[in-house]
Design an enzyme around this catalytic site. Structure first.
Site, PDB file in Angstrom:
ATOM      1  N   ASP A   1      57.255  27.793  46.435  1.00 25.16           N
ATOM      2  CA  ASP A   1      57.209  28.905  45.480  1.00 25.16           C
ATOM      3  C   ASP A   1      58.549  28.906  44.748  1.00 25.16           C
ATOM      4  O   ASP A   1      59.602  29.090  45.370  1.00 25.16           O
ATOM      5  CB  ASP A   1      57.004  30.218  46.262  1.00 25.16           C
ATOM      6  CG  ASP A   1      56.944  31.426  45.350  1.00 25.16           C
ATOM      7  OD1 ASP A   1      57.469  31.352  44.211  1.00 25.16           O
ATOM      8  OD2 ASP A   1      56.372  32.452  45.760  1.00 25.16           O
TER       9      ASP A   1
ATOM     10  N   LEU B   1      48.439  46.850  28.953  1.00 26.54           N
ATOM     11  CA  LEU B   1      49.159  47.559  27.889  1.00 26.54           C
ATOM     12  C   LEU B   1      50.396  48.194  28.500  1.00 26.54           C
ATOM     13  O   LEU B   1      50.360  48.635  29.661  1.00 26.54           O
ATOM     14  CB  LEU B   1      48.263  48.640  27.276  1.00 26.54           C
ATOM     15  CG  LEU B   1      47.051  48.126  26.495  1.00 26.54           C
ATOM     16  CD1 LEU B   1      46.226  49.307  25.994  1.00 26.54           C
ATOM     17  CD2 LEU B   1      47.485  47.248  25.332  1.00 26.54           C
ATOM     18  N   LEU B   2      51.457  48.287  27.737  1.00 23.82           N
ATOM     19  CA  LEU B   2      52.718  48.786  28.303  1.00 23.82           C
ATOM     20  C   LEU B   2      52.554  50.205  28.855  1.00 23.82           C
ATOM     21  O   LEU B   2      53.151  50.549  29.872  1.00 23.82           O
ATOM     22  CB  LEU B   2      53.833  48.739  27.242  1.00 23.82           C
ATOM     23  CG  LEU B   2      55.223  49.130  27.739  1.00 23.82           C
ATOM     24  CD1 LEU B   2      55.662  48.276  28.932  1.00 23.82           C
ATOM     25  CD2 LEU B   2      56.243  49.010  26.620  1.00 23.82           C
TER      26      LEU B   2
ATOM     27  N   ASN C   1      52.255  39.726  21.644  1.00 23.41           N
ATOM     28  CA  ASN C   1      50.818  39.707  21.895  1.00 23.41           C
ATOM     29  C   ASN C   1      50.443  40.994  22.618  1.00 23.41           C
ATOM     30  O   ASN C   1      51.078  41.347  23.618  1.00 23.41           O
ATOM     31  CB  ASN C   1      50.464  38.483  22.758  1.00 23.41           C
ATOM     32  CG  ASN C   1      49.019  38.082  22.610  1.00 23.41           C
ATOM     33  OD1 ASN C   1      48.323  38.554  21.697  1.00 23.41           O
ATOM     34  ND2 ASN C   1      48.555  37.232  23.496  1.00 23.41           N
TER      35      ASN C   1
ATOM     36  N   ARG D   1      47.518  22.067  38.325  1.00 22.54           N
ATOM     37  CA  ARG D   1      46.378  22.171  37.398  1.00 22.54           C
ATOM     38  C   ARG D   1      46.867  22.437  35.979  1.00 22.54           C
ATOM     39  O   ARG D   1      48.084  22.534  35.734  1.00 22.54           O
ATOM     40  CB  ARG D   1      45.445  23.290  37.840  1.00 22.54           C
ATOM     41  CG  ARG D   1      46.106  24.652  37.739  1.00 22.54           C
ATOM     42  CD  ARG D   1      45.152  25.747  38.146  1.00 22.54           C
ATOM     43  NE  ARG D   1      45.574  27.021  37.575  1.00 22.54           N
ATOM     44  CZ  ARG D   1      45.095  28.195  37.932  1.00 22.54           C
ATOM     45  NH1 ARG D   1      44.166  28.272  38.858  1.00 22.54           N
ATOM     46  NH2 ARG D   1      45.516  29.300  37.357  1.00 22.54           N
ATOM     47  N   GLY D   2      45.939  22.558  35.057  1.00 21.85           N
ATOM     48  CA  GLY D   2      46.216  22.996  33.685  1.00 21.85           C
ATOM     49  C   GLY D   2      47.260  22.145  32.970  1.00 21.85           C
ATOM     50  O   GLY D   2      47.283  20.912  33.076  1.00 21.85           O
TER      51      GLY D   2
ATOM     52  N   ASN E   1      50.240  51.322  30.481  1.00 20.26           N
ATOM     53  CA  ASN E   1      49.640  51.275  31.827  1.00 20.26           C
ATOM     54  C   ASN E   1      50.393  50.337  32.769  1.00 20.26           C
ATOM     55  O   ASN E   1      49.910  50.030  33.855  1.00 20.26           O
ATOM     56  CB  ASN E   1      48.188  50.789  31.736  1.00 20.26           C
ATOM     57  CG  ASN E   1      47.356  51.663  30.822  1.00 20.26           C
ATOM     58  OD1 ASN E   1      47.591  52.869  30.762  1.00 20.26           O
ATOM     59  ND2 ASN E   1      46.417  51.073  30.097  1.00 20.26           N
TER      60      ASN E   1
ATOM     61  N   TYR F   1      54.957  39.508  29.860  1.00 23.30           N
ATOM     62  CA  TYR F   1      54.903  38.051  29.665  1.00 23.30           C
ATOM     63  C   TYR F   1      55.783  37.636  28.473  1.00 23.30           C
ATOM     64  O   TYR F   1      56.564  36.678  28.556  1.00 23.30           O
ATOM     65  CB  TYR F   1      53.446  37.671  29.424  1.00 23.30           C
ATOM     66  CG  TYR F   1      53.161  36.205  29.238  1.00 23.30           C
ATOM     67  CD1 TYR F   1      53.199  35.327  30.326  1.00 23.30           C
ATOM     68  CD2 TYR F   1      52.814  35.698  27.985  1.00 23.30           C
ATOM     69  CE1 TYR F   1      52.901  33.980  30.153  1.00 23.30           C
ATOM     70  CE2 TYR F   1      52.514  34.363  27.811  1.00 23.30           C
ATOM     71  CZ  TYR F   1      52.561  33.506  28.902  1.00 23.30           C
ATOM     72  OH  TYR F   1      52.266  32.166  28.723  1.00 23.30           O
TER      73      TYR F   1
ATOM     74  N   LYS G   1      58.955  35.141  28.322  1.00 23.15           N
ATOM     75  CA  LYS G   1      58.946  33.912  27.514  1.00 23.15           C
ATOM     76  C   LYS G   1      60.008  33.964  26.409  1.00 23.15           C
ATOM     77  O   LYS G   1      60.592  32.931  26.053  1.00 23.15           O
ATOM     78  CB  LYS G   1      57.552  33.676  26.925  1.00 23.15           C
ATOM     79  CG  LYS G   1      56.480  33.406  27.981  1.00 23.15           C
ATOM     80  CD  LYS G   1      56.775  32.149  28.790  1.00 23.15           C
ATOM     81  CE  LYS G   1      55.606  31.737  29.671  1.00 23.15           C
ATOM     82  NZ  LYS G   1      55.866  30.506  30.429  1.00 23.15           N
TER      83      LYS G   1
END
Ligand code: NAI
Length: 445
Positions: free
Chosen positions: A259, A294-295, A345, A215-216, A297, A351, A355
């Site tokens: 996977d 958030l880092l 971000n 998808r996507g 948490n 993430y 990246k």
């Protein structure tokens, strides 16, 4: 086209948006097979030998080339060749000559600079002049309107204005394939590469693997590589098997339920490609996940699952690919990174680490795959209209969508076009680079 863009593109909506100074995104010119490369004459500015050679090469492409502006003539593109800068003072003449033609750009036109990488400069003066082009181009791109974009090609040592990948990058930037690439500078790192016999089928004869293809963005990559002539192996998790089979059917490829974080993923990919298609040329690492928090948490589960899929799997698969004798004929890898890994971000430390990791990996893998005559690059998408971004809260989504020079989100096809270009032999002289597909995001880097 999103609803807001529809509303402000015509009639009363257009008038109101103009009066209130609201964003007025335009419908971008995107590639359709058979359409002309660029709409209107191409003005090549610059008086160097490199500019002359480029002009005579582009004449053979059947483009309407101008070496001097014709007053009031609408231009499809301006190519500003700045390949012999010795001092920042050298910028004024060619840059202001190009400036005189900016008002004559047609909608969806292109401005492309061709200059040299600052890193390879031999004196501070030369480095200053070359780095100046970076700031100039990024600012100019923010001034362009009506779907026009500005991008730059940087020549490293060993590349010149008519090297195969300089011409390949020029074609990409001139065409509708780069509709959502804006304000970017892409380095041509060597004189390698080869332009395709048929520009509509640059991937003819190649066997490509695309991960996360159910998808996507992954499905869009599969469709674009198929359109460009590649035979496809599409990979996704077993849970996405039905969707994967549907996309594979559409592009006449084969589906591999796998996977990618499994230890044997690399070998299974090679075995499948060779058994079913006889070879393996291109690997597109697209599969990726987000587990935002958030880092403060963050927990180990969220952190580790993102690392495992987004970067550790790619590292492990690449190691197997590079050791395999089946991945030796102009092998190319393209990875999907993210502007989050560049600008950061909120809520995405895991993430963005993964990246950022993709970009570091690409840079360090370039010499290794280069030893086999291959290349590896990354594409970093900004805000792309997918299921993932459709789930964002309205205000955050609308802000992210508009805060770029083109005032709209990109389409999955825009990312796919950049990947198809970097996977092609025309980009064989580009390696270890990151190309952003973000409409020139205004927030962050
Ligand atoms: P998506 O969530 O719609 O699709 C990702 C696909 O990857 C899914 O089909 C999923 O099943 C597959 N996948 C996930 N884990 C896998 C695994 N372990 N093995 C095999 N397949 C797996 O995501 P989307 O939006 O299409 O994103 C594609 C890539 O683009 C990702 O790497 C993402 O991080 C990146 N990206 C997306 C942006 C956006 O705005 N949508 C912006 C920047 C980057």
């Amino acid at each position: 086209m999103d609803k807001y863009t529809q509303l402000v593109s015509r009639g009363l909506g257009k008038d109101i948006a103009k009066k209130l100074g609201l964003p007025q995104p335009v419908v971008l010119r995107r590639h359709e097979p058979g359409q002309p490369l660029v709409q209107g004459p191409v003005l090549i500015q610059g008086s160097t030998a490199g500019a002359d050679e480029l002009a005579s090469t582009l004449l053979a492409w059947n483009l309407d080339i101008r070496r001097h502006a014709v007053p009031k003539e609408k231009l499809g593109a301006i190519i500003l060749v700045l390949d012999e800068l010795a001092h920042p003072d050298d910028l004024e003449k060619p840059v202001l000559a190009a400036a005189a033609s900016l008002r004559d750009l047609a909608p969806n036109a292109r401005v492309i600079t061709v200059s040299r990488t600052a890193a390879s400069a031999s004196t501070p003066e030369i480095a200053a002049a070359r780095q100046g082009v970076d700031g100039l181009l990024r600012s100019l791109a923010k001034e362009l309107r009506a779907g026009a974009t500005g991008n730059g090609i940087l020549l490293a040592d060993g590349a010149d204005t008519t090297s195969p990948s300089t011409l390949g990058a020029l074609r990409f930037f001139l065409s509708g394939r780069s509709a959502y690439v804006d304000g970017q500078l892409l380095a041509v790192t060597s004189g390698a590469g080869q332009l395709p016999d048929d520009p509509e089928k640059p991937l003819a004869g190649k066997v490509a693997v695309v991960t996360g293809a159910a998808r996507g963005i992954g499905a869009a990559i599969a469709r674009t590589l198929y359109r460009d002539g590649a035979a496809l192996v599409l990979v996704d998790v077993p849970a996405a098997g039905d969707h994967l089979a549907a996309v594979a059917n559409e592009v006449r490829g084969t589906a591999l339920q796998l996977d990618i974080s499994r230890a044997d993923a690399g070998q299974r990919i090679i075995d499948h490609a060779v058994e079913r298609h006889g070879r393996l040329d291109l690997v597109i690492h697209n599969a990726g996940i987000t587990r935002d928090k958030l880092l403060a948490n963050m927990d180990a589960g969220r952190w580790n699952s993102v690392t495992a899929v987004n970067i550790a799997a790619q590292l492990r698969i690449n190691e197997v690919l590079l050791a395999s004798e089946h991945f030796r004929s102009a092998p190319r890898i393209v990875s999907v990174a993210s502007t989050s890994g560049i600008a950061g971000n909120r809520g995405q430390t895991n993430y963005a680490a993964s990246k950022g990791g993709v970009m570091g990996m690409v840079r360090a893998t370039a010499p290794l795959i280069g030893a086999h005559g291959g290349s590896i690059n990354a594409v970093a998408p900004g805000f792309i209209e997918t299921e993932m971004t459709a789930r964002m809260p309205f205000v955050t989504r609308e802000a992210a969508r508009r805060l770029n020079s083109l005032q709209q989100g990109g389409q999955p096809e825009d990312v796919a076009e950049a990947i198809a270009f970097l996977a092609s032999d025309a980009a064989g002289g580009i390696s270890g680079e990151v190309l952003r597909v973000c409409g020139q995001q205004l927030v962050g880097a």
